[in-house]
Design a protein around this motif. Structure first.
Motif, PDB file in Angstrom:
ATOM      1  N   LEU A 149       1.762 -15.848  15.270  1.00  0.00           N
ATOM      2  CA  LEU A 149       2.643 -15.428  14.179  1.00  0.00           C
ATOM      3  C   LEU A 149       3.599 -16.557  13.819  1.00  0.00           C
ATOM      4  CD1 LEU A 149       3.564 -12.129  15.921  1.00  0.00           C
ATOM      5  CD2 LEU A 149       2.576 -12.172  13.650  1.00  0.00           C
ATOM      6  N   LEU A 150       3.733 -16.836  12.531  1.00  0.00           N
ATOM      7  CA  LEU A 150       4.778 -17.734  12.067  1.00  0.00           C
ATOM      8  C   LEU A 150       6.017 -16.880  11.824  1.00  0.00           C
ATOM      9  CD1 LEU A 150       2.879 -20.015   9.531  1.00  0.00           C
ATOM     10  CD2 LEU A 150       3.619 -20.569  11.852  1.00  0.00           C
ATOM     11  N   LEU A 151       7.090 -17.185  12.526  1.00  0.00           N
ATOM     12  CA  LEU A 151       8.324 -16.425  12.418  1.00  0.00           C
ATOM     13  C   LEU A 151       9.363 -17.213  11.626  1.00  0.00           C
ATOM     14  CD1 LEU A 151       8.669 -15.152  16.098  1.00  0.00           C
ATOM     15  CD2 LEU A 151       7.666 -13.950  14.151  1.00  0.00           C
ATOM     16  N   PRO A 152      10.371 -16.523  11.103  1.00  0.00           N
ATOM     17  CA  PRO A 152      11.474 -17.245  10.453  1.00  0.00           C
ATOM     18  C   PRO A 152      12.109 -18.222  11.444  1.00  0.00           C
ATOM     19  CG  PRO A 152      11.639 -14.881  10.030  1.00  0.00           C
ATOM     20  CD  PRO A 152      10.533 -15.071  11.038  1.00  0.00           C
ATOM     21  N   GLY A 153      12.700 -19.265  10.929  1.00  0.00           N
ATOM     22  CA  GLY A 153      13.296 -20.267  11.800  1.00  0.00           C
ATOM     23  C   GLY A 153      12.289 -21.299  12.260  1.00  0.00           C
ATOM     24  N   ASN A 154      11.143 -21.384  11.554  1.00  0.00           N
ATOM     25  CA  ASN A 154      10.124 -22.381  11.873  1.00  0.00           C
ATOM     26  C   ASN A 154       9.658 -22.251  13.320  1.00  0.00           C
ATOM     27  OD1 ASN A 154       8.483 -24.321  10.787  1.00  0.00           O
ATOM     28  ND2 ASN A 154       9.887 -26.011  11.174  1.00  0.00           N
ATOM     29  N   THR A 155       9.326 -21.026  13.712  1.00  0.00           N
ATOM     30  CA  THR A 155       8.935 -20.710  15.081  1.00  0.00           C
ATOM     31  C   THR A 155       7.528 -20.126  15.110  1.00  0.00           C
ATOM     32  OG1 THR A 155      11.230 -20.272  15.691  1.00  0.00           O
ATOM     33  CG2 THR A 155       9.543 -19.279  17.087  1.00  0.00           C
ATOM     34  N   LEU A 156       6.753 -20.534  16.091  1.00  0.00           N
ATOM     35  CA  LEU A 156       5.440 -19.953  16.337  1.00  0.00           C
ATOM     36  C   LEU A 156       5.547 -19.029  17.538  1.00  0.00           C
ATOM     37  CD1 LEU A 156       2.317 -19.824  15.924  1.00  0.00           C
ATOM     38  CD2 LEU A 156       2.184 -21.682  17.612  1.00  0.00           C
ATOM     39  N   ARG A 157       5.081 -17.795  17.351  1.00  0.00           N
ATOM     40  CA  ARG A 157       5.013 -16.840  18.470  1.00  0.00           C
ATOM     41  C   ARG A 157       3.545 -16.659  18.837  1.00  0.00           C
ATOM     42  NH1 ARG A 157       8.438 -12.396  20.529  1.00  0.00           N
ATOM     43  NH2 ARG A 157       7.086 -10.863  21.519  1.00  0.00           N
TER      44      ARG A 157
END
Length: 160
Positions: free
Chosen positions: A76-84
């Motif tokens: 998942l691409l999350l807000p804040g340029n984060t990959l989960r």
């Protein structure tokens, strides 16, 4: 009815066989998906994500395997340029352990996850568990956890 069907472009979810081959495929799918999202195979982000998926998928097929049941990979691409990264398996009856055998060849996977991920943890499901890890995708990533539980400790539901 004239409804549009759209496919989310910020998520990949795939069920894979709970075998070593399924774990290898999870790593390859991760590399390909990150390349599609703008992080080519030879970048640090892609390499880190591949290592995390390799460890979590190996744990799922080694320790979370239930005969006849698959495991699931979710990116998942999350807000804040984060990959989960999430790896779910059908087995929720095992407690998290860090194996500390100095001479042992195995048991360092979750230590690697702790070192590579900004945050990681375990979530229970109706059937099984999900082990998740988050990494930053670029220099604009904030180091805050946005209310998440933080790094897992020796109390959880995965094996290393």
């Amino acid at each position: 009815m004239n409804a549009e069907i759209s496919t989310p472009t910020d998520e990949l979810t795939q069920r894979l066989s709970a075998t070593p081959r399924g774990a290898r495929l999870a790593r390859r799918l991760t590399a390909a998906q990150l390349a599609e999202w703008g992080h080519p195979h030879d970048t640090e982000v892609n390499d880190t994500a591949q290592h995390l998926v390799a460890e979590l998928a190996a744990n799922a097929v080694t320790h979370g395997r239930v005969p006849g049941r698959d495991f699931e990979l979710r990116l998942l691409l999350l807000p804040g340029n984060t990959l989960r990264i999430e790896v779910s398996d059908p087995r929720g009856d095992r407690a998290l352990r860090f194996r500390r055998e100095e001479d042992g060849e195995h048991g360092r996977g979750l230590i690697l996850v702790t070192l590579l991920a900004r945050a990681w943890g375990v979530a229970e499901r109706d059937v099984g568990k999900t082990v998740w890890a988050e990494i930053g995708l670029g220099p604009s990533v904030s180091c805050g956890m946005r209310g998440r539980t933080g790094k897992a400790d020796s109390e959880g539901d995965a094996y290393a």
